[in-house]
Write a protein that holds these residues in place. Structure first.
Motif, PDB file in Angstrom:
ATOM      1  N   LEU A 134       0.836  -1.195   0.000  1.00  0.00           N
ATOM      2  CA  LEU A 134       0.000   0.000   0.000  1.00  0.00           C
ATOM      3  C   LEU A 134       0.873   1.248   0.000  1.00  0.00           C
ATOM      4  O   LEU A 134       2.011   1.219   0.491  1.00  0.00           O
ATOM      5  N   PRO A 135       0.376   2.361  -0.518  1.00  0.00           N
ATOM      6  CA  PRO A 135       1.113   3.632  -0.395  1.00  0.00           C
ATOM      7  C   PRO A 135       1.316   3.971   1.070  1.00  0.00           C
ATOM      8  O   PRO A 135       0.515   3.572   1.933  1.00  0.00           O
ATOM      9  N   TRP A 136       2.376   4.728   1.367  1.00  0.00           N
ATOM     10  CA  TRP A 136       2.718   5.021   2.751  1.00  0.00           C
ATOM     11  C   TRP A 136       1.555   5.604   3.563  1.00  0.00           C
ATOM     12  O   TRP A 136       1.290   5.131   4.669  1.00  0.00           O
ATOM     13  N   PRO A 137       0.808   6.596   3.093  1.00  0.00           N
ATOM     14  CA  PRO A 137      -0.289   7.122   3.909  1.00  0.00           C
ATOM     15  C   PRO A 137      -1.349   6.077   4.252  1.00  0.00           C
ATOM     16  O   PRO A 137      -1.892   6.070   5.359  1.00  0.00           O
ATOM     17  N   VAL A 138      -1.630   5.194   3.289  1.00  0.00           N
ATOM     18  CA  VAL A 138      -2.627   4.146   3.540  1.00  0.00           C
ATOM     19  C   VAL A 138      -2.072   3.113   4.523  1.00  0.00           C
ATOM     20  O   VAL A 138      -2.780   2.635   5.419  1.00  0.00           O
ATOM     21  N   PHE A 139      -0.809   2.771   4.367  1.00  0.00           N
ATOM     22  CA  PHE A 139      -0.161   1.851   5.300  1.00  0.00           C
ATOM     23  C   PHE A 139      -0.195   2.424   6.715  1.00  0.00           C
ATOM     24  O   PHE A 139      -0.486   1.710   7.682  1.00  0.00           O
ATOM     25  N   LEU A 140       0.103   3.704   6.845  1.00  0.00           N
ATOM     26  CA  LEU A 140       0.097   4.358   8.149  1.00  0.00           C
ATOM     27  C   LEU A 140      -1.282   4.290   8.791  1.00  0.00           C
ATOM     28  O   LEU A 140      -1.417   3.978   9.985  1.00  0.00           O
ATOM     29  N   ALA A 141      -2.314   4.575   8.013  1.00  0.00           N
ATOM     30  CA  ALA A 141      -3.681   4.519   8.541  1.00  0.00           C
ATOM     31  C   ALA A 141      -4.052   3.097   8.951  1.00  0.00           C
ATOM     32  O   ALA A 141      -4.673   2.884  10.007  1.00  0.00           O
ATOM     33  N   ALA A 142      -3.663   2.120   8.147  1.00  0.00           N
ATOM     34  CA  ALA A 142      -3.990   0.725   8.453  1.00  0.00           C
ATOM     35  C   ALA A 142      -3.269   0.248   9.709  1.00  0.00           C
ATOM     36  O   ALA A 142      -3.853  -0.445  10.556  1.00  0.00           O
ATOM     37  N   TRP A 143      -1.989   0.616   9.831  1.00  0.00           N
ATOM     38  CA  TRP A 143      -1.214   0.212  11.011  1.00  0.00           C
ATOM     39  C   TRP A 143      -1.782   0.852  12.284  1.00  0.00           C
ATOM     40  O   TRP A 143      -1.897   0.210  13.326  1.00  0.00           O
ATOM     41  N   THR A 144      -2.177   2.116  12.178  1.00  0.00           N
ATOM     42  CA  THR A 144      -2.767   2.811  13.318  1.00  0.00           C
ATOM     43  C   THR A 144      -4.085   2.148  13.719  1.00  0.00           C
ATOM     44  O   THR A 144      -4.343   1.934  14.912  1.00  0.00           O
ATOM     45  N   ALA A 145      -4.911   1.822  12.740  1.00  0.00           N
ATOM     46  CA  ALA A 145      -6.192   1.176  13.026  1.00  0.00           C
ATOM     47  C   ALA A 145      -5.975  -0.184  13.691  1.00  0.00           C
ATOM     48  O   ALA A 145      -6.708  -0.567  14.612  1.00  0.00           O
ATOM     49  N   LEU A 146      -4.955  -0.916  13.231  1.00  0.00           N
ATOM     50  CA  LEU A 146      -4.647  -2.217  13.821  1.00  0.00           C
ATOM     51  C   LEU A 146      -4.272  -2.077  15.293  1.00  0.00           C
ATOM     52  O   LEU A 146      -4.768  -2.815  16.156  1.00  0.00           O
ATOM     53  N   LEU A 147      -3.411  -1.118  15.613  1.00  0.00           N
ATOM     54  CA  LEU A 147      -2.989  -0.919  16.994  1.00  0.00           C
ATOM     55  C   LEU A 147      -4.149  -0.483  17.875  1.00  0.00           C
ATOM     56  O   LEU A 147      -4.287  -0.943  19.020  1.00  0.00           O
ATOM     57  N   LEU A 148      -5.000   0.381  17.360  1.00  0.00           N
ATOM     58  CA  LEU A 148      -6.161   0.818  18.135  1.00  0.00           C
ATOM     59  C   LEU A 148      -7.111  -0.344  18.401  1.00  0.00           C
ATOM     60  O   LEU A 148      -7.655  -0.482  19.514  1.00  0.00           O
ATOM     61  N   ALA A 149      -7.310  -1.188  17.409  1.00  0.00           N
ATOM     62  CA  ALA A 149      -8.183  -2.348  17.593  1.00  0.00           C
ATOM     63  C   ALA A 149      -7.619  -3.291  18.657  1.00  0.00           C
ATOM     64  O   ALA A 149      -8.363  -3.829  19.488  1.00  0.00           O
ATOM     65  N   ILE A 150      -6.308  -3.467  18.653  1.00  0.00           N
ATOM     66  CA  ILE A 150      -5.683  -4.356  19.640  1.00  0.00           C
ATOM     67  C   ILE A 150      -5.843  -3.816  21.048  1.00  0.00           C
ATOM     68  O   ILE A 150      -6.226  -4.543  21.969  1.00  0.00           O
ATOM     69  N   VAL A 151      -5.564  -2.525  21.237  1.00  0.00           N
ATOM     70  CA  VAL A 151      -5.652  -1.976  22.589  1.00  0.00           C
ATOM     71  C   VAL A 151      -7.086  -1.998  23.104  1.00  0.00           C
ATOM     72  O   VAL A 151      -7.329  -2.269  24.284  1.00  0.00           O
ATOM     73  N   LEU A 152      -8.053  -1.753  22.232  1.00  0.00           N
ATOM     74  CA  LEU A 152      -9.452  -1.812  22.657  1.00  0.00           C
ATOM     75  C   LEU A 152      -9.840  -3.229  23.064  1.00  0.00           C
ATOM     76  O   LEU A 152     -10.567  -3.426  24.043  1.00  0.00           O
ATOM     77  N   TRP A 153      -9.347  -4.219  22.341  1.00  0.00           N
ATOM     78  CA  TRP A 153      -9.639  -5.609  22.705  1.00  0.00           C
ATOM     79  C   TRP A 153      -8.967  -5.980  24.023  1.00  0.00           C
ATOM     80  O   TRP A 153      -9.556  -6.671  24.853  1.00  0.00           O
ATOM     81  N   LEU A 154      -7.757  -5.514  24.229  1.00  0.00           N
ATOM     82  CA  LEU A 154      -7.022  -5.856  25.443  1.00  0.00           C
ATOM     83  C   LEU A 154      -7.692  -5.299  26.699  1.00  0.00           C
ATOM     84  O   LEU A 154      -7.715  -5.965  27.742  1.00  0.00           O
ATOM     85  N   VAL A 155      -8.205  -4.081  26.628  1.00  0.00           N
ATOM     86  CA  VAL A 155      -8.773  -3.449  27.830  1.00  0.00           C
ATOM     87  C   VAL A 155     -10.262  -3.726  27.974  1.00  0.00           C
ATOM     88  O   VAL A 155     -10.878  -3.283  28.948  1.00  0.00           O
ATOM     89  N   TRP A 156     -10.852  -4.448  27.042  1.00  0.00           N
ATOM     90  CA  TRP A 156     -12.295  -4.663  27.048  1.00  0.00           C
ATOM     91  C   TRP A 156     -12.821  -5.286  28.354  1.00  0.00           C
ATOM     92  O   TRP A 156     -13.924  -4.945  28.804  1.00  0.00           O
ATOM     93  N   PRO A 157     -12.116  -6.189  29.023  1.00  0.00           N
ATOM     94  CA  PRO A 157     -12.654  -6.758  30.267  1.00  0.00           C
ATOM     95  C   PRO A 157     -12.809  -5.746  31.401  1.00  0.00           C
ATOM     96  O   PRO A 157     -13.494  -6.033  32.388  1.00  0.00           O
ATOM     97  N   LEU A 158     -12.176  -4.588  31.300  1.00  0.00           N
ATOM     98  CA  LEU A 158     -12.194  -3.615  32.385  1.00  0.00           C
ATOM     99  C   LEU A 158     -13.441  -2.740  32.337  1.00  0.00           C
ATOM    100  O   LEU A 158     -13.984  -2.482  31.259  1.00  0.00           O
ATOM    101  N   PRO A 159     -13.884  -2.229  33.488  1.00  0.00           N
ATOM    102  CA  PRO A 159     -14.923  -1.204  33.494  1.00  0.00           C
ATOM    103  C   PRO A 159     -14.418   0.037  32.767  1.00  0.00           C
ATOM    104  O   PRO A 159     -13.212   0.283  32.686  1.00  0.00           O
ATOM    105  N   GLY A 160     -15.343   0.842  32.262  1.00  0.00           N
ATOM    106  CA  GLY A 160     -14.973   2.001  31.464  1.00  0.00           C
ATOM    107  C   GLY A 160     -14.047   2.966  32.169  1.00  0.00           C
ATOM    108  O   GLY A 160     -13.139   3.533  31.551  1.00  0.00           O
TER     109      GLY A 160
END
Length: 344
Positions: A134-160
């Motif tokens: 992918l072009p660099w800007p698209v790669f950057l957006a995809a990598w950022t989205a991946l990291l955000l998805a991971i952190v949201l999944w990791l903290v999901w068991p916790l209260p808000g």
């Protein structure tokens, strides 16, 4: 002598609380506990002290911890704003090294710690190769989205009220686009699928210290699977591209003194990480794997590696009683720690 007496008293207190947990479990009230029992036969159940029980015993400590976490998250936001204003290119600076390394022949020409230096094994580039088309800007957006998805999944068991500030504390990692959240994910997944430990070993080598969990517990088959999977990946990848692997090994040896806090302190940190993993394995505290990996990080001079601690909620609700093979607690029945459970 006084210190020894204090330790004895503390251990007795923990045993008493754990005994209360076991009694509650036997009386049908086990759903009040964050981690309860395994699906093992009767007599091989390992009830654990829970966040809810701890919160009830030490409410002031929990309130102070929650306040401290929110305060730290506020400082993180200030730090992020200042960093971006001072140097806008800080966003995606690490993932750019991955993307750039995949655009041509892999070389380890840039020293560790310099801009766009690629530090990991060749197999990491093979893993992300389709994404780097992918072009660099698209790669950057995809990598950022991946990291955000991971952190949201990791903290999901916790209260808000706990999940939100912990997520904010992971934003520096999302900003620079490193792989610490991927390593946190590997730590959680690796307890069920040991082959996942190949990822830490073949990227930030010393952070594969969590692999010792299996050795300390005598889970030799899991250890064999993890080592075997890593060895197989290396063997196949080396057969495909020997020069790149030789260059990586040479790069690691050439930069063995390159940790910013010094070689001696780095070795001490790694020894401390081993101790944490062994203690966690013996006490059935899988959540200690996350701080152990943090200690073993080759670079530990900023808040970015602290994103590894986001693995603690998932590790804390991962059943690790031994045999039969371990499983993840399912939110609908085995994870009684809902978003309203932990009350400060």
């Amino acid at each position: 002598m006084y210190h020894f007496d204090a330790v004895v008293v503390a251990m007795n207190y923990v045993r008493r609380i754990a005994g209360d947990a076991a009694q509650s479990s036997q009386s049908g009230k086990w759903k009040d506990f964050m981690v309860v029992t395994s699906n093992t036969p009767a007599g091989n159940q390992w009830p654990l002290l829970t966040a809810k029980a701890f919160a009830e015993k030490f409410p002031l400590f929990i309130k102070a911890a929650l306040f401290g976490l929110w305060f730290m998250s506020a400082l993180v936001i200030v730090k992020i704003v200042r960093s971006v204003m001072a140097e806008p290119r800080v966003y995606g600076q690490d993932s750019h090294a991955y993307w750039l390394a995949a655009q041509g022949d892999l070389v380890y020409s840039r020293p560790a710690g310099t801009l766009d230096a690629y530090l990991y094994s060749p197999v990491f580039l093979t893993l992300i190769k389709p994404l780097t088309w992918l072009p660099w800007p698209v790669f950057l957006a995809a990598w950022t989205a991946l990291l955000l998805a991971i952190v949201l999944w990791l903290v999901w068991p916790l209260p808000g009220k706990w999940a939100v500030p912990l997520t904010v504390c992971c934003l520096p990692e999302v900003l620079v686009n490193n792989i610490f959240l991927l390593l946190a994910l590997a730590a959680v997944v690796g307890l069920r699928w040991p082959a996942a430990w190949a990822f830490p070993i073949l990227t930030k080598v010393t952070m594969g210290v969590g692999l010792l969990w299996f050795a300390a517990r005598g889970e030799w088959w899991s250890l064999i699977k993890s080592i075997g999977a890593t060895s197989l990946i290396v063997a196949v990848a080396y057969a495909v591209d020997p020069p790149s692997w030789q260059a990586w090994v040479h790069f690691l040896l050439s930069n063995r003194d390159g940790t910013k806090d010094g070689l001696v302190l780095f070795v001490l940190r790694c020894l401390g990480a081993v101790v944490l993993v062994v203690i966690g394995a013996r006490l059935n505290w899988a959540w200690l794997i996350a701080p152990a990996m943090l200690l073993a990080s080759p670079v530990l001079v900023s808040i970015v590696p602290a994103a590894l601690l986001a693995a603690i909620p998932r590790l804390a609700v991962t059943n690790r009683p031994g045999s039969p093979p371990n499983h993840f607690l399912r939110p609908e029945d085995d994870m009684p720690m809902s978003r309203s459970r932990l009350r400060a």
